[in-house]
Scaffold this motif. Structure first.
Motif, PDB file in Angstrom:
ATOM      1  N   SER A 101       8.249 -32.481  11.556  1.00 38.51           N
ATOM      2  CA  SER A 101       7.232 -33.368  10.994  1.00 38.51           C
ATOM      3  C   SER A 101       6.034 -32.576  10.488  1.00 38.51           C
ATOM      4  O   SER A 101       5.459 -32.897   9.438  1.00 38.51           O
ATOM      5  CB  SER A 101       6.783 -34.396  12.037  1.00 38.51           C
ATOM      6  OG  SER A 101       6.184 -33.763  13.151  1.00 38.51           O
ATOM      7  N   ARG A 102       5.656 -31.532  11.203  1.00 42.64           N
ATOM      8  CA  ARG A 102       4.513 -30.728  10.781  1.00 42.64           C
ATOM      9  C   ARG A 102       4.824 -30.002   9.464  1.00 42.64           C
ATOM     10  O   ARG A 102       3.986 -29.947   8.560  1.00 42.64           O
ATOM     11  CB  ARG A 102       4.164 -29.731  11.879  1.00 42.64           C
ATOM     12  CG  ARG A 102       2.877 -28.967  11.649  1.00 42.64           C
ATOM     13  CD  ARG A 102       2.603 -28.064  12.822  1.00 42.64           C
ATOM     14  NE  ARG A 102       2.023 -28.775  13.949  1.00 42.64           N
ATOM     15  CZ  ARG A 102       0.724 -28.837  14.174  1.00 42.64           C
ATOM     16  NH1 ARG A 102      -0.133 -28.259  13.350  1.00 42.64           N
ATOM     17  NH2 ARG A 102       0.252 -29.470  15.225  1.00 42.64           N
ATOM     18  N   LEU A 103       6.008 -29.457   9.329  1.00 41.83           N
ATOM     19  CA  LEU A 103       6.388 -28.765   8.099  1.00 41.83           C
ATOM     20  C   LEU A 103       6.519 -29.735   6.926  1.00 41.83           C
ATOM     21  O   LEU A 103       6.137 -29.413   5.797  1.00 41.83           O
ATOM     22  CB  LEU A 103       7.700 -28.005   8.314  1.00 41.83           C
ATOM     23  CG  LEU A 103       7.581 -26.727   9.153  1.00 41.83           C
ATOM     24  CD1 LEU A 103       8.951 -26.278   9.646  1.00 41.83           C
ATOM     25  CD2 LEU A 103       6.923 -25.622   8.340  1.00 41.83           C
ATOM     26  N   ARG A 183      10.909 -38.885   9.478  1.00 41.97           N
ATOM     27  CA  ARG A 183      10.548 -40.306   9.501  1.00 41.97           C
ATOM     28  C   ARG A 183      11.742 -41.200   9.208  1.00 41.97           C
ATOM     29  O   ARG A 183      11.617 -42.260   8.597  1.00 41.97           O
ATOM     30  CB  ARG A 183       9.380 -40.588   8.549  1.00 41.97           C
ATOM     31  CG  ARG A 183       8.104 -39.901   8.987  1.00 41.97           C
ATOM     32  CD  ARG A 183       6.957 -40.089   8.032  1.00 41.97           C
ATOM     33  NE  ARG A 183       6.616 -41.488   7.840  1.00 41.97           N
ATOM     34  CZ  ARG A 183       5.556 -41.897   7.143  1.00 41.97           C
ATOM     35  NH1 ARG A 183       4.729 -40.991   6.612  1.00 41.97           N
ATOM     36  NH2 ARG A 183       5.306 -43.174   6.989  1.00 41.97           N
ATOM     37  N   ASP A 184      12.900 -40.786   9.680  1.00 39.51           N
ATOM     38  CA  ASP A 184      14.116 -41.582   9.566  1.00 39.51           C
ATOM     39  C   ASP A 184      14.575 -41.935  10.970  1.00 39.51           C
ATOM     40  O   ASP A 184      15.221 -41.134  11.656  1.00 39.51           O
ATOM     41  CB  ASP A 184      15.202 -40.792   8.831  1.00 39.51           C
ATOM     42  CG  ASP A 184      16.534 -41.557   8.779  1.00 39.51           C
ATOM     43  OD1 ASP A 184      16.556 -42.744   9.161  1.00 39.51           O
ATOM     44  OD2 ASP A 184      17.542 -40.951   8.364  1.00 39.51           O
ATOM     45  N   THR A 185      14.207 -43.132  11.441  1.00 32.22           N
ATOM     46  CA  THR A 185      14.689 -43.581  12.741  1.00 32.22           C
ATOM     47  C   THR A 185      15.822 -44.600  12.599  1.00 32.22           C
ATOM     48  O   THR A 185      16.395 -45.032  13.609  1.00 32.22           O
ATOM     49  CB  THR A 185      13.543 -44.231  13.546  1.00 32.22           C
ATOM     50  OG1 THR A 185      12.929 -45.267  12.760  1.00 32.22           O
ATOM     51  CG2 THR A 185      12.493 -43.193  13.924  1.00 32.22           C
ATOM     52  N   ALA A 311       5.679 -44.167  21.171  1.00 30.47           N
ATOM     53  CA  ALA A 311       5.411 -42.739  21.337  1.00 30.47           C
ATOM     54  C   ALA A 311       6.170 -41.913  20.306  1.00 30.47           C
ATOM     55  O   ALA A 311       5.657 -40.915  19.786  1.00 30.47           O
ATOM     56  CB  ALA A 311       5.793 -42.303  22.751  1.00 30.47           C
ATOM     57  N   ILE A 312       7.396 -42.317  20.005  1.00 32.03           N
ATOM     58  CA  ILE A 312       8.190 -41.609  19.001  1.00 32.03           C
ATOM     59  C   ILE A 312       7.549 -41.729  17.619  1.00 32.03           C
ATOM     60  O   ILE A 312       7.472 -40.763  16.858  1.00 32.03           O
ATOM     61  CB  ILE A 312       9.629 -42.155  18.987  1.00 32.03           C
ATOM     62  CG1 ILE A 312      10.365 -41.684  20.250  1.00 32.03           C
ATOM     63  CG2 ILE A 312      10.380 -41.711  17.738  1.00 32.03           C
ATOM     64  CD1 ILE A 312      11.688 -42.368  20.479  1.00 32.03           C
ATOM     65  N   LEU A 317       4.241 -39.299  13.070  1.00 26.50           N
ATOM     66  CA  LEU A 317       3.082 -39.498  12.202  1.00 26.50           C
ATOM     67  C   LEU A 317       1.982 -38.478  12.478  1.00 26.50           C
ATOM     68  O   LEU A 317       1.328 -37.978  11.546  1.00 26.50           O
ATOM     69  CB  LEU A 317       2.548 -40.915  12.368  1.00 26.50           C
ATOM     70  CG  LEU A 317       3.494 -42.032  11.894  1.00 26.50           C
ATOM     71  CD1 LEU A 317       2.925 -43.400  12.253  1.00 26.50           C
ATOM     72  CD2 LEU A 317       3.747 -41.928  10.402  1.00 26.50           C
ATOM     73  N   VAL A 318       1.754 -38.147  13.750  1.00 32.17           N
ATOM     74  CA  VAL A 318       0.738 -37.146  14.085  1.00 32.17           C
ATOM     75  C   VAL A 318       1.166 -35.769  13.592  1.00 32.17           C
ATOM     76  O   VAL A 318       0.352 -35.014  13.038  1.00 32.17           O
ATOM     77  CB  VAL A 318       0.481 -37.128  15.602  1.00 32.17           C
ATOM     78  CG1 VAL A 318      -0.296 -35.881  16.017  1.00 32.17           C
ATOM     79  CG2 VAL A 318      -0.293 -38.371  16.012  1.00 32.17           C
TER      80      VAL A 318
END
Length: 468
Positions: A101-103, A183-185, A311-312, A317-318
């Motif tokens: 997510s950070r990358l 971001r694919d749940t 939390a997930i 997002l964070v």
């Protein structure tokens, strides 16, 4: 390429902490409605996937339960051991989500997928090693848990056949982490739901159709887990190919993923030890207290799944917000996730506290156990909003890559909880009062210590390190 994923991510020269950008000209405030939609777009499918996983154990219990009492007892013992092993490896999902997510937030999708591929290679290696160790140690582990006679034989059989699927289960964790970071749940939800259905069909076929007994249940679950791992890995591989990422493991990156996961392993270990201590105290307080604990613990676990979904969403997002250097957005996500977490905890708590007397008979007809479970559910219900706060903050700090801090305070909160739990075991009465005091210690003292340590961290800025 990710150089170092240990605990917190390194801060390149051009990146800035919050304290360095706090005096910049006014930044456009993120739209709250949009953030809420993004949270629930991630949380709702994640909740479905989380709930689908326990169906594996439920299906196994229904199928094996018809074989006999010894087989069902063996399954109970074996499944608890296996759940502990797999639970300790949840860092494979959490660390991968944070890195990817950070990358992605930094606009480096090729490197995000490369990190994800390396994470899956690590998961495969961990799964193979664990599969061998679990297979070899099964008799010793069952004996250590008190298993004897026919029950122990069935437990060892189930563990050994299930061990075949551990590589697949670990890959599922890592691949799910990659997809969450993207971001694919929804894809993990589809695979988990399909896997639950397939597991039921395969288990019934092997146990009853082929006549393998409890071995068929273990093998059916293992085959399903291998298929799920292969399916999710294929989805990640397709994405990696599209973005030009290499499919070969890079030793340095695999090792970096392992180092990133180590603090989260310690953090998870602290939670598992707290739960095991709670079970030990409940056992000491007698059969009624232990049975009541099982009822309350099952409902606590179900509530935890709902709160973990938020939390997930916070993790993904964070992580992306920090990767993009968008600190106002990170703060907005933190605030909204906390509000929804506390609100969801309060809503669940009201249901558990108010309906406990009607929920408990679904699990037992024993009046003593019913009274104990009802008392425990009242305590849990009152404290559930704090649990919502804790679960969300845990997800936020995991998404920020703040694993070292979580590992340190995890052990600290365990140290705080031990005296409280031991005091309950020494002085609390058996039955309803004892169970109420035990849950006051766990859901109160232990969770309050977690709420304080994570809350103080979130109020500061040291965890808000931007970039990759």
């Amino acid at each position: 390429m990710v150089d170092d994923l240990q605990g917190r991510f390194p801060q390149p020269v051009e990146e800035k902490k919050l304290s360095e950008v706090g005096r910049t000209p006014a930044v456009r405030r993120p739209a709250i409605g949009r953030i809420d939609r993004e949270i629930f777009a991630l949380a709702v499918p994640a909740l479905g996937a989380l709930v689908a996983e326990p169906l594996f154990v439920l299906v196994d219990s229904v199928v094996v339960g018809r074989l006999g009492t010894a087989q069902l007892g063996g399954l109970s013992l074996a499944s608890n051991l296996l759940v502990t092993v797999v639970g300790l490896c949840v860092f494979l999902a959490y660390a991968t989500t944070a890195a990817v997510s950070r990358l992605v937030g930094a606009g480096r999708e090729r490197e995000a997928l490369q990190s994800g591929v390396d994470g899956m290679w690590l998961a495969l290696g961990v799964g193979v090693v664990l599969g061998v160790l679990v297979w070899a140690a099964a008799p010793w582990a069952v004996s250590a848990m008190g298993g004897t006679g026919e029950l122990a034989e069935h437990a060892v059989t189930y563990i050994r056949y299930s061990a075949i699927g551990l590589p697949g289960m670990e890959v599922v964790l890592a691949a799910t982490g990659v997809l969450r970071g993207l971001r694919d749940t929804r894809t993990p939800l589809v695979v988990a739901s399909t896997g639950a259905v397939v597991n039921a069909v395969v288990n019934i076929t092997l146990v009853w159709g082929v006549g393998m007994g409890i071995a068929g249940s273990g093998l059916g679950t293992a085959l399903t887990q291998l298929a799920m791992g292969a399916t999710l890995a294929a989805v990640v591989v397709r994405g990696a190919r599209r973005r030009g990422a290499s499919l070969r493991p890079a030793a340095g990156s695999v090792w970096a993923n392992a180092r990133a996961g180590l603090p989260l392993l310690v953090r998870t270990l602290s939670l598992r030890l707290a739960i095991l201590l709670t079970v030990a105290v409940a056992t000491r307080l007698g059969d009624v207290t232990l049975a009541g604990y099982q009822v309350v613990g099952s409902l606590w676990g179900l509530a935890a799944f709902a709160l973990d979904a938020l939390a997930i969403a916070a993790q993904a997002l964070v992580g992306q917000g920090l990767g993009a250097g968008d600190l106002p957005r990170v703060r907005a996500v933190l605030r909204r996730c906390l509000r929804w977490g506390v609100a969801a905890g309060a809503a669940i708590g009201v249901v558990l506290a108010a309906a406990g007397w009607w929920i408990a008979p679904l699990f037992t007809s024993d009046d003593g156990v019913r009274a104990a479970a009802t008392a425990g559910l009242v305590v849990v219900g009152l404290l559930m909003p704090m649990a919502g706060w804790v679960f969300v903050l845990d997800g936020v700090l995991i998404g920020a890559g703040d694993g070292r801090y979580l590992a340190a305070v995890g052990m600290l909160t365990l140290v705080v909880y031990v005296p409280a739990a031991l005091a309950v075991g020494a002085w609390a009465p058996a039955g309803a009062a004892g169970l109420a005091w035990l849950w006051a210690a766990f859901a109160g003292v232990f969770m309050a210590a977690r709420a304080l340590t994570t809350g103080l961290r979130a109020r500061g800025t040291r965890w808000m390190v931007t970039g990759t």
